[in-house]
Design a protein around this motif. Sequence first.
Motif, PDB file in Angstrom:
ATOM      1  N   LYS A  37      39.343  41.061  44.694  1.00  0.00           N
ATOM      2  CA  LYS A  37      38.129  40.456  44.134  1.00  0.00           C
ATOM      3  C   LYS A  37      36.887  40.804  44.938  1.00  0.00           C
ATOM      4  O   LYS A  37      35.825  41.042  44.377  1.00  0.00           O
ATOM      5  CB  LYS A  37      38.288  38.940  44.022  1.00  0.00           C
ATOM      6  CG  LYS A  37      39.233  38.538  42.916  1.00  0.00           C
ATOM      7  CD  LYS A  37      39.308  37.043  42.739  1.00  0.00           C
ATOM      8  CE  LYS A  37      40.255  36.731  41.596  1.00  0.00           C
ATOM      9  NZ  LYS A  37      40.212  35.357  41.186  1.00  0.00           N
ATOM     10  N   SER A  38      37.007  40.854  46.269  1.00  0.00           N
ATOM     11  CA  SER A  38      35.818  41.183  47.071  1.00  0.00           C
ATOM     12  C   SER A  38      35.439  42.654  46.927  1.00  0.00           C
ATOM     13  O   SER A  38      34.286  43.022  47.119  1.00  0.00           O
ATOM     14  CB  SER A  38      36.030  40.842  48.550  1.00  0.00           C
ATOM     15  OG  SER A  38      36.957  41.697  49.176  1.00  0.00           O
ATOM     16  N   ARG A  39      36.398  43.472  46.554  1.00  0.00           N
ATOM     17  CA  ARG A  39      36.113  44.899  46.439  1.00  0.00           C
ATOM     18  C   ARG A  39      35.709  45.320  45.035  1.00  0.00           C
ATOM     19  O   ARG A  39      34.802  46.129  44.855  1.00  0.00           O
ATOM     20  CB  ARG A  39      37.331  45.706  46.874  1.00  0.00           C
ATOM     21  CG  ARG A  39      37.007  47.183  46.982  1.00  0.00           C
ATOM     22  CD  ARG A  39      38.027  47.927  47.757  1.00  0.00           C
ATOM     23  NE  ARG A  39      37.524  49.254  48.084  1.00  0.00           N
ATOM     24  CZ  ARG A  39      38.291  50.249  48.433  1.00  0.00           C
ATOM     25  NH1 ARG A  39      39.588  50.073  48.534  1.00  0.00           N
ATOM     26  NH2 ARG A  39      37.767  51.416  48.708  1.00  0.00           N
ATOM     27  N   PHE A  40      36.381  44.769  44.027  1.00  0.00           N
ATOM     28  CA  PHE A  40      36.171  45.254  42.665  1.00  0.00           C
ATOM     29  C   PHE A  40      35.538  44.245  41.717  1.00  0.00           C
ATOM     30  O   PHE A  40      35.160  44.614  40.615  1.00  0.00           O
ATOM     31  CB  PHE A  40      37.508  45.721  42.067  1.00  0.00           C
ATOM     32  CG  PHE A  40      38.130  46.855  42.829  1.00  0.00           C
ATOM     33  CD1 PHE A  40      37.567  48.121  42.798  1.00  0.00           C
ATOM     34  CD2 PHE A  40      39.262  46.651  43.599  1.00  0.00           C
ATOM     35  CE1 PHE A  40      38.134  49.172  43.504  1.00  0.00           C
ATOM     36  CE2 PHE A  40      39.842  47.692  44.307  1.00  0.00           C
ATOM     37  CZ  PHE A  40      39.275  48.955  44.265  1.00  0.00           C
ATOM     38  N   ASP A  73      33.193  41.557  42.886  1.00  0.00           N
ATOM     39  CA  ASP A  73      32.074  40.853  43.512  1.00  0.00           C
ATOM     40  C   ASP A  73      32.476  39.448  43.974  1.00  0.00           C
ATOM     41  O   ASP A  73      31.686  38.519  43.935  1.00  0.00           O
ATOM     42  CB  ASP A  73      30.875  40.797  42.557  1.00  0.00           C
ATOM     43  CG  ASP A  73      29.561  40.648  43.307  1.00  0.00           C
ATOM     44  OD1 ASP A  73      29.509  41.013  44.485  1.00  0.00           O
ATOM     45  OD2 ASP A  73      28.593  40.142  42.708  1.00  0.00           O
ATOM     46  N   GLY A  74      33.723  39.305  44.405  1.00  0.00           N
ATOM     47  CA  GLY A  74      34.204  38.030  44.914  1.00  0.00           C
ATOM     48  C   GLY A  74      33.842  37.849  46.378  1.00  0.00           C
ATOM     49  O   GLY A  74      33.267  38.736  47.013  1.00  0.00           O
ATOM     50  N   PRO A  75      34.176  36.686  46.936  1.00  0.00           N
ATOM     51  CA  PRO A  75      33.847  36.416  48.337  1.00  0.00           C
ATOM     52  C   PRO A  75      34.656  37.289  49.288  1.00  0.00           C
ATOM     53  O   PRO A  75      35.769  37.701  48.974  1.00  0.00           O
ATOM     54  CB  PRO A  75      34.212  34.940  48.508  1.00  0.00           C
ATOM     55  CG  PRO A  75      35.242  34.674  47.458  1.00  0.00           C
ATOM     56  CD  PRO A  75      34.894  35.581  46.309  1.00  0.00           C
ATOM     57  N   GLY A  76      34.075  37.575  50.429  1.00  0.00           N
ATOM     58  CA  GLY A  76      34.734  38.398  51.427  1.00  0.00           C
ATOM     59  C   GLY A  76      34.045  39.741  51.562  1.00  0.00           C
ATOM     60  O   GLY A  76      33.018  40.009  50.940  1.00  0.00           O
ATOM     61  N   ALA A  77      34.621  40.571  52.380  1.00  0.00           N
ATOM     62  CA  ALA A  77      34.054  41.882  52.666  1.00  0.00           C
ATOM     63  C   ALA A  77      34.793  42.954  51.868  1.00  0.00           C
ATOM     64  O   ALA A  77      35.728  42.661  51.129  1.00  0.00           O
ATOM     65  CB  ALA A  77      34.168  42.170  54.162  1.00  0.00           C
ATOM     66  N   LYS A  99      46.351  43.278  43.316  1.00  0.00           N
ATOM     67  CA  LYS A  99      45.473  42.237  42.757  1.00  0.00           C
ATOM     68  C   LYS A  99      45.680  40.867  43.375  1.00  0.00           C
ATOM     69  O   LYS A  99      44.743  40.081  43.469  1.00  0.00           O
ATOM     70  CB  LYS A  99      45.631  42.172  41.244  1.00  0.00           C
ATOM     71  CG  LYS A  99      45.031  43.384  40.567  1.00  0.00           C
ATOM     72  CD  LYS A  99      44.848  43.178  39.091  1.00  0.00           C
ATOM     73  CE  LYS A  99      44.158  44.396  38.494  1.00  0.00           C
ATOM     74  NZ  LYS A  99      43.879  44.251  37.093  1.00  0.00           N
ATOM     75  N   GLY A 100      46.868  40.553  43.839  1.00  0.00           N
ATOM     76  CA  GLY A 100      47.119  39.228  44.384  1.00  0.00           C
ATOM     77  C   GLY A 100      47.135  39.168  45.896  1.00  0.00           C
ATOM     78  O   GLY A 100      47.140  38.091  46.476  1.00  0.00           O
ATOM     79  N   GLY A 101      47.127  40.316  46.536  1.00  0.00           N
ATOM     80  CA  GLY A 101      47.209  40.363  47.988  1.00  0.00           C
ATOM     81  C   GLY A 101      45.870  40.131  48.661  1.00  0.00           C
ATOM     82  O   GLY A 101      44.851  39.877  48.015  1.00  0.00           O
ATOM     83  N   SER A 102      45.913  40.226  49.974  1.00  0.00           N
ATOM     84  CA  SER A 102      44.686  40.082  50.753  1.00  0.00           C
ATOM     85  C   SER A 102      44.853  40.842  52.054  1.00  0.00           C
ATOM     86  O   SER A 102      45.957  41.172  52.472  1.00  0.00           O
ATOM     87  CB  SER A 102      44.384  38.612  51.040  1.00  0.00           C
ATOM     88  OG  SER A 102      45.416  38.058  51.827  1.00  0.00           O
ATOM     89  N   GLY A 103      43.719  41.114  52.682  1.00  0.00           N
ATOM     90  CA  GLY A 103      43.755  41.871  53.914  1.00  0.00           C
ATOM     91  C   GLY A 103      42.759  41.364  54.931  1.00  0.00           C
ATOM     92  O   GLY A 103      41.872  40.564  54.620  1.00  0.00           O
TER      93      GLY A 103
END
Length: 141
Positions: A33-36, A38-42, A14-18
């Motif tokens: 957030k971008s995956r589950f 609808d947050g910014p990013g791909a 939940k707190g990481g990024s890729g």
Amino acid sequence: MPSKGTAQWKGDLKGGSGTFVAGDSIKGDYSFKSRFEDGPGANPEQLIGAAHAACFSMALSNMLAEAGTPPDSVDTEAVVTLQLVDGAPTITKIALTTVGRVPGLDEAGFAEHAKAAKEGCPVSKALAGVPEITLDASLAG
């Protein structure tokens, strides 16, 4: 011809990024957030959608040309739905919508070729485990 994609994830879920790279030039960032949410990013599902739309459009264009009705264009959108199934994120549906500009071809002929492209494109075959793949095919007015 092998195709390559790479990804790196840092941190917890939940707190990481890729980050990811597809081929030599397609790059992006992704997160929980971008995956589950609808947050910014791909997210990976967008990449699957783009791959499916691209493969399908190429396959359909080829089929149309081989049938003697080469298209001016084939525009395809693939909407990939990710849902929780028994507590696990699962791709449950892909909805393909395609619009063709094909001189000399009627709607029925276009729909027939589109159905064959959906069944025959390599990405469709790779995604055969998705429970529902729908197709809406029409000619541009």
